[in-house]
Design an enzyme around this catalytic site. Sequence first.
Site, short mmCIF file in Angstrom:
data_model
loop_
_atom_site.label_atom_id
_atom_site.label_comp_id
_atom_site.label_asym_id
_atom_site.label_seq_id
_atom_site.Cartn_x
_atom_site.Cartn_y
_atom_site.Cartn_z
N ASP A 11 0.86 -1.19 0.00
CA ASP A 11 0.00 0.00 0.00
C ASP A 11 0.89 1.23 0.00
OD1 ASP A 11 -2.31 1.61 0.10
OD2 ASP A 11 -2.13 1.80 2.28
N SER A 12 0.31 2.36 -0.37
CA SER A 12 1.07 3.61 -0.31
C SER A 12 1.41 3.96 1.14
CB SER A 12 0.25 4.74 -0.94
OG SER A 12 -1.00 4.83 -0.29
N CYS A 74 -3.56 -1.11 -2.23
CA CYS A 74 -3.81 0.31 -2.50
C CYS A 74 -4.77 0.46 -3.68
CB CYS A 74 -2.47 0.97 -2.83
SG CYS A 74 -2.57 2.71 -3.24
N GLU A 153 -4.61 10.03 8.10
CA GLU A 153 -3.16 10.07 8.35
C GLU A 153 -2.86 10.86 9.61
OE1 GLU A 153 -0.40 8.82 6.67
OE2 GLU A 153 -1.73 7.63 5.43
N CYS A 187 -11.04 3.24 -1.25
CA CYS A 187 -9.75 3.75 -0.75
C CYS A 187 -9.45 3.04 0.55
CB CYS A 187 -9.82 5.26 -0.53
SG CYS A 187 -8.32 5.95 0.20
N HIS A 189 -8.00 3.89 3.20
CA HIS A 189 -8.11 4.63 4.46
C HIS A 189 -9.55 4.77 4.95
CE1 HIS A 189 -4.01 5.58 3.59
NE2 HIS A 189 -3.90 6.47 4.55
N1 DGL Z 1 -3.75 3.83 -0.42
C1 DGL Z 1 -4.45 4.85 -1.14
C2 DGL Z 1 -5.68 4.27 -1.80
O1 DGL Z 1 -6.21 3.25 -1.42
C3 DGL Z 1 -4.90 5.98 -0.25
C4 DGL Z 1 -3.81 6.83 0.26
C5 DGL Z 1 -3.04 7.54 -0.82
O2 DGL Z 1 -3.57 8.49 -1.44
O3 DGL Z 1 -1.91 7.15 -1.01
O4 DGL Z 1 -6.18 4.86 -2.74
#
Ligand code: DGL
Length: 272
Positions: A11-12, A74, A153, A187, A189
């Site tokens: 994931d990011s 992600c 975050e 997403c 998050h």
């Molecule tokens: N992990 C990203 C997603 O699921 C969300 C956070 C980001 O923008 O990096 O889209």
Amino acid sequence: VSDARPIGFFDSGVGGLTVLREVIRRLPHESTVYLGDNARAPYGPRSDEEVRAFSSECLDVLAERDVKAIVVACNTSSAVALPDLRLRYDVPVLGVVRPGATAAVLASRNRRIGVIGTNATIRSHAYFQAIKDENPFVDVAEHATPELVPLVEAGQLEGPVVDDVLRRSLAPLLESGHSIDTLLLGCTHYPLLLHAIRAIVGPDIAVVDTAASTASALASLLEVNALAAPTGVAPGHVQLTTGDVAAFRVIADRLFGESAPPVESVAAAGAA
Ligand code: DGL
């Protein structure tokens, strides 16, 4: 036949831990390696080229650890980079968009689905496509909600500020006459805001995330490819971040409590 090698998760940042948690709950014998590219998160506002390049660099780190399959947890990366990633690696690479789309289609009774995600995810129309592939008669309303990731975050998951931002972010979907009966959280998050989101959309709208359906898709992928872990061996878990270990641990602890695995710092090519 069994395969004790770990499953890689990417994931990011920390959001993909919501997917990891569901997988560990569902597949307790599997070992996992999770990589969060926190040094370069968020991916949502970035260009497609950057998302693709960063994703490959991170998956290279997982591939070096001899993972037997990779979950791109992600949404932004799944939406923008999945075909490239599948070309680059020999192991099966699973994204979250298709499982999430399938779950949403099955949840909707009136065939009107709202999707929220980052700017890059919504711009790609990956969810629109995946939902239409599943059922072309579904009406899909996509809407970018870029204010939500920074809240999560910052550890802000409830309270008046969160409610205000959510109300403003969801208004175009809820007040536009779409009459959605299902809201897909596109997403990683957003499941962390589930409580607040449910309170705002009310009881008549089903809120669906990608975690459970991705865990199911992973389970069948392992079975089909004879990759399931042996049952008699204790699994191992490790979490890697390109960013700050302490900050990563705060969210990992919140999600996993006592059983939070060790967090290690790692460098991906190009990441600070
Ligand atoms: N992990 C990203 C997603 O699921 C969300 C956070 C980001 O923008 O990096 O889209």
